[in-house]
Design a protein around this motif. Structure first.
Motif, PDB file in Angstrom:
ATOM      1  N   MET A  41      -3.269   4.625  -0.780  1.00  0.00           N
ATOM      2  CA  MET A  41      -3.690   4.133  -2.092  1.00  0.00           C
ATOM      3  C   MET A  41      -3.152   2.729  -2.335  1.00  0.00           C
ATOM      4  O   MET A  41      -2.059   2.385  -1.867  1.00  0.00           O
ATOM      5  N   ARG A  42      -3.924   1.944  -3.099  1.00  0.00           N
ATOM      6  CA  ARG A  42      -3.454   0.601  -3.450  1.00  0.00           C
ATOM      7  C   ARG A  42      -4.131   0.109  -4.724  1.00  0.00           C
ATOM      8  O   ARG A  42      -5.309   0.361  -4.959  1.00  0.00           O
ATOM      9  N   HIS A  43      -3.348  -0.585  -5.526  1.00  0.00           N
ATOM     10  CA  HIS A  43      -3.852  -1.201  -6.746  1.00  0.00           C
ATOM     11  C   HIS A  43      -4.465  -2.566  -6.465  1.00  0.00           C
ATOM     12  O   HIS A  43      -3.921  -3.351  -5.676  1.00  0.00           O
ATOM     13  N   PHE A  44      -5.571  -2.845  -7.138  1.00  0.00           N
ATOM     14  CA  PHE A  44      -6.192  -4.169  -7.145  1.00  0.00           C
ATOM     15  C   PHE A  44      -6.542  -4.509  -8.591  1.00  0.00           C
ATOM     16  O   PHE A  44      -6.435  -3.661  -9.479  1.00  0.00           O
ATOM     17  N   ASP A  45      -6.954  -5.733  -8.813  1.00  0.00           N
ATOM     18  CA  ASP A  45      -7.339  -6.134 -10.156  1.00  0.00           C
ATOM     19  C   ASP A  45      -8.560  -5.327 -10.601  1.00  0.00           C
ATOM     20  O   ASP A  45      -9.644  -5.473 -10.052  1.00  0.00           O
ATOM     21  N   GLY A  46      -8.370  -4.469 -11.586  1.00  0.00           N
ATOM     22  CA  GLY A  46      -9.481  -3.711 -12.142  1.00  0.00           C
ATOM     23  C   GLY A  46      -9.910  -2.486 -11.367  1.00  0.00           C
ATOM     24  O   GLY A  46     -10.890  -1.829 -11.739  1.00  0.00           O
ATOM     25  N   ARG A  47      -9.182  -2.119 -10.319  1.00  0.00           N
ATOM     26  CA  ARG A  47      -9.577  -0.933  -9.559  1.00  0.00           C
ATOM     27  C   ARG A  47      -8.403  -0.403  -8.746  1.00  0.00           C
ATOM     28  O   ARG A  47      -7.427  -1.129  -8.502  1.00  0.00           O
ATOM     29  N   LEU A 104       4.013   6.509  -7.152  1.00  0.00           N
ATOM     30  CA  LEU A 104       3.108   7.650  -7.259  1.00  0.00           C
ATOM     31  C   LEU A 104       1.755   7.337  -6.633  1.00  0.00           C
ATOM     32  O   LEU A 104       0.924   8.216  -6.482  1.00  0.00           O
ATOM     33  N   GLY A 105       1.538   6.106  -6.280  1.00  0.00           N
ATOM     34  CA  GLY A 105       0.320   5.713  -5.584  1.00  0.00           C
ATOM     35  C   GLY A 105      -0.743   5.160  -6.482  1.00  0.00           C
ATOM     36  O   GLY A 105      -1.169   4.015  -6.333  1.00  0.00           O
ATOM     37  N   ASP A 106      -1.179   5.961  -7.459  1.00  0.00           N
ATOM     38  CA  ASP A 106      -2.248   5.505  -8.337  1.00  0.00           C
ATOM     39  C   ASP A 106      -1.868   5.606  -9.810  1.00  0.00           C
ATOM     40  O   ASP A 106      -2.727   5.579 -10.681  1.00  0.00           O
ATOM     41  N   THR A 166       0.834  -1.197   0.000  1.00  0.00           N
ATOM     42  CA  THR A 166       0.000   0.000   0.000  1.00  0.00           C
ATOM     43  C   THR A 166       0.871   1.251   0.000  1.00  0.00           C
ATOM     44  O   THR A 166       1.843   1.344   0.746  1.00  0.00           O
ATOM     45  N   TRP A 167       0.494   2.206  -0.856  1.00  0.00           N
ATOM     46  CA  TRP A 167       1.135   3.524  -0.821  1.00  0.00           C
ATOM     47  C   TRP A 167       0.462   4.320   0.300  1.00  0.00           C
ATOM     48  O   TRP A 167      -0.758   4.459   0.321  1.00  0.00           O
ATOM     49  N   GLU A 168       1.277   4.825   1.223  1.00  0.00           N
ATOM     50  CA  GLU A 168       0.692   5.560   2.357  1.00  0.00           C
ATOM     51  C   GLU A 168       1.701   6.508   2.964  1.00  0.00           C
ATOM     52  O   GLU A 168       2.910   6.285   2.884  1.00  0.00           O
ATOM     53  N   VAL A 169       1.167   7.594   3.559  1.00  0.00           N
ATOM     54  CA  VAL A 169       2.015   8.642   4.137  1.00  0.00           C
ATOM     55  C   VAL A 169       1.722   8.831   5.624  1.00  0.00           C
ATOM     56  O   VAL A 169       1.842   9.934   6.155  1.00  0.00           O
ATOM     57  N   LEU A 170       1.373   7.746   6.302  1.00  0.00           N
ATOM     58  CA  LEU A 170       1.015   7.862   7.715  1.00  0.00           C
ATOM     59  C   LEU A 170       2.160   8.386   8.569  1.00  0.00           C
ATOM     60  O   LEU A 170       1.934   9.117   9.536  1.00  0.00           O
ATOM     61  N   ASP A 171       3.394   8.042   8.235  1.00  0.00           N
ATOM     62  CA  ASP A 171       4.520   8.523   9.035  1.00  0.00           C
ATOM     63  C   ASP A 171       4.607  10.042   8.996  1.00  0.00           C
ATOM     64  O   ASP A 171       4.764  10.696  10.040  1.00  0.00           O
ATOM     65  N   ARG A 207     -13.268   7.681   1.267  1.00  0.00           N
ATOM     66  CA  ARG A 207     -12.853   6.502   0.510  1.00  0.00           C
ATOM     67  C   ARG A 207     -13.164   6.733  -0.965  1.00  0.00           C
ATOM     68  O   ARG A 207     -14.250   7.190  -1.323  1.00  0.00           O
ATOM     69  N   ARG A 208     -12.227   6.390  -1.841  1.00  0.00           N
ATOM     70  CA  ARG A 208     -12.431   6.538  -3.278  1.00  0.00           C
ATOM     71  C   ARG A 208     -12.127   5.196  -3.955  1.00  0.00           C
ATOM     72  O   ARG A 208     -11.182   4.504  -3.573  1.00  0.00           O
ATOM     73  N   THR A 209     -12.898   4.876  -4.962  1.00  0.00           N
ATOM     74  CA  THR A 209     -12.656   3.695  -5.780  1.00  0.00           C
ATOM     75  C   THR A 209     -12.696   4.118  -7.239  1.00  0.00           C
ATOM     76  O   THR A 209     -13.694   4.684  -7.693  1.00  0.00           O
ATOM     77  N   VAL A 210     -11.601   3.861  -7.964  1.00  0.00           N
ATOM     78  CA  VAL A 210     -11.517   4.177  -9.387  1.00  0.00           C
ATOM     79  C   VAL A 210     -11.540   2.874 -10.174  1.00  0.00           C
ATOM     80  O   VAL A 210     -10.755   1.960  -9.907  1.00  0.00           O
ATOM     81  N   THR A 211     -12.468   2.787 -11.127  1.00  0.00           N
ATOM     82  CA  THR A 211     -12.580   1.640 -12.028  1.00  0.00           C
ATOM     83  C   THR A 211     -12.743   2.158 -13.446  1.00  0.00           C
ATOM     84  O   THR A 211     -12.709   3.374 -13.693  1.00  0.00           O
ATOM     85  N   ALA A 212     -12.973   1.247 -14.373  1.00  0.00           N
ATOM     86  CA  ALA A 212     -13.219   1.650 -15.756  1.00  0.00           C
ATOM     87  C   ALA A 212     -14.473   2.495 -15.886  1.00  0.00           C
ATOM     88  O   ALA A 212     -14.639   3.241 -16.865  1.00  0.00           O
ATOM     89  N   ASP A 213     -15.375   2.401 -14.922  1.00  0.00           N
ATOM     90  CA  ASP A 213     -16.630   3.166 -14.961  1.00  0.00           C
ATOM     91  C   ASP A 213     -16.505   4.562 -14.358  1.00  0.00           C
ATOM     92  O   ASP A 213     -17.465   5.330 -14.388  1.00  0.00           O
TER      93      ASP A 213
END
Length: 273
Positions: free
Chosen positions: A208-214, A129-131, A42-47, A223-229
Motif C-alpha cells: 500500500m502507498r499514499h499518493f496525492d488524492g488516492r 497501518l498502510g492506508d 511503501t507499506w509492504e509485507v514482502l519479507d 490492484r486497488r485504487t481508493v479515491t474520493a469516488d
C-alpha cells in the motif's frame, strides 16, 4: 534499539521525505513529517510473505528503506518515523497495539506498533497501518475526516481505545492504550507474524502507498485504487503485471518477482478476484 536517528541519518531521511532538516517541533511540522513519510515509503509485507529476513529495530528499517529501494510494515514504518520524530525534537512514545483486537481478542496485542506524540496535547501518529489517514489525530475519543476519509477513535472495553479506519481500510481497526508500551510483546508478535503459518502476512501479499488524492494497493492478485469516488479494482494476470506495479507505482526493487508471483498463484482467490 535505535530510538532516534543520528544527524547524518536525519539529513538523508529528511531529503527522502521532502521535509526541511531544521524546524520547530510543532503540529505543522509533525503533520509534514507524517505526510511526507507515507508518501515517500511503501507499506509492504514482502519479507513475511516470502520468508525473507526482517528486523524490528529502526536502524534496520533505515538501511532497508533508505539504503535500499524497499518499504516496510508497521514495525518499520512507524519505527523509522518515530526515530526521526525523536531526532527532530518531538516527544515520542512507541505504543503496543492490536489490529482487530475487537474480534480476535487480546492474543493479537503487539501485532501493531503505533506512536503517541506529545505537544500541547497527545496526538496519535500512525504511518504504519498502510492506508490509514496520513495526519496526526488528537488522542481522544472523537470522529474525524481527512480528505475523503471518515475515521475516528472510540472507547473500547476497559481502558482500551479503538482507532476506526475508513470504510475501504484493509485493517478495519486497532486497539491501543494511551500509555501502554511493551517492547518484548511487540518483538514477540513481529517474530510470530514473520514465521507462523497462521500469520495473515505469511498468507497474503499486501502492498500500500499514499499518493496525492488516492491510495494504491495490491492484495494478492488485485490492484486497488481508493479515491474520493470510491474504490476501483484491477486483476493482475501474471508476474509481468506484478513487476510493473511493484517497480512502477510502488517504487520497490524486488529481486525475484517471479518467485513472489508463484506464491501468489498458490493462494485461494479472494473477494475482488
Amino acid at each position: 534499539m535505535l530510538t532516534e536517528l543520528t544527524p547524518a541519518h536525519m539529513d538523508r531521511y529528511c531529503a527522502r521525505i521532502g521535509v526541511p532538516r531544521a524546524g520547530a517541533p510543532d503540529l505543522d511540522r509533525l503533520a509534514a513529517f507524517q505526510r511526507g513519510h507515507v508518501r515517500a515509503f511503501t507499506w509492504e509485507v514482502l519479507d513475511a510473505f516470502m520468508g525473507w529476513p526482517n528486523a524490528i529495530d529502526p536502524a534496520a528499517a533505515f538501511d532497508k528503506m533508505i539504503g535500499g529501494a524497499r518499504g516496510g510494515w508497521c514495525y518499520e514504518m512507524n519505527g523509522l518515523l518515530g526515530a526521526a520524530l525523536s531526532a527532530a525534537g518531538f516527544q515520542v512514545t512507541r505504543l503496543c497495539g492490536g489490529v482487530r483486537r475487537a474480534d480476535l481478542g487480546d492474543g493479537v496485542v503487539g501485532n501493531h506498533l503505533t506512536l503517541r506524540v506529545d505537544l500541547e496535547q497527545p496526538w496519535l501518529v500512525d504511518g504504519g497501518l498502510g492506508d490509514a489517514p496520513a495526519r496526526p489525530i488528537p488522542l481522544a475519543v472523537g470522529d474525524h475526516r481527512h480528505e475523503f476519509h471518515d475515521f475516528g477513535i472510540e472507547a473500547a472495553d476497559a481502558d482500551w481505545l479503538r482507532f476506526r479506519n475508513h470504510r475501504f481500510g484493509a485493517a478495519p481497526n486497532f486497539d491501543f492504550k494511551a500509555d501502554y508500551t511493551d517492547e518484548p510483546r511487540l518483538a514477540a508478535q513481529q517474530a510470530w507474524l514473520m514465521a507462523d503459518d497462521g500469520s495473515p502476512f505469511r498468507n497474503n501479499l499486501v502492498v500500500m502507498r499514499h499518493f496525492d488524492g488516492r491510495i494504491e494497493s495490491i492484495v494478492n492478485r488485485t490492484r486497488r485504487t481508493v479515491t474520493a469516488d470510491g474504490m476501483t479494482t484491477e486483476a493482475m494476470k501474471n508476474a509481468d503485471d506484478l513487476a510493473a506495479a511493484l517497480g512502477g507505482v510502488f517504487g520497490l526493487e524486488i529481486p525475484d518477482v517471479a518467485a513472489v508471483w508463484a506464491k501468489v498463484e498458490t493462494l485461494p482467490k479472494g473477494e475482488f478476484e
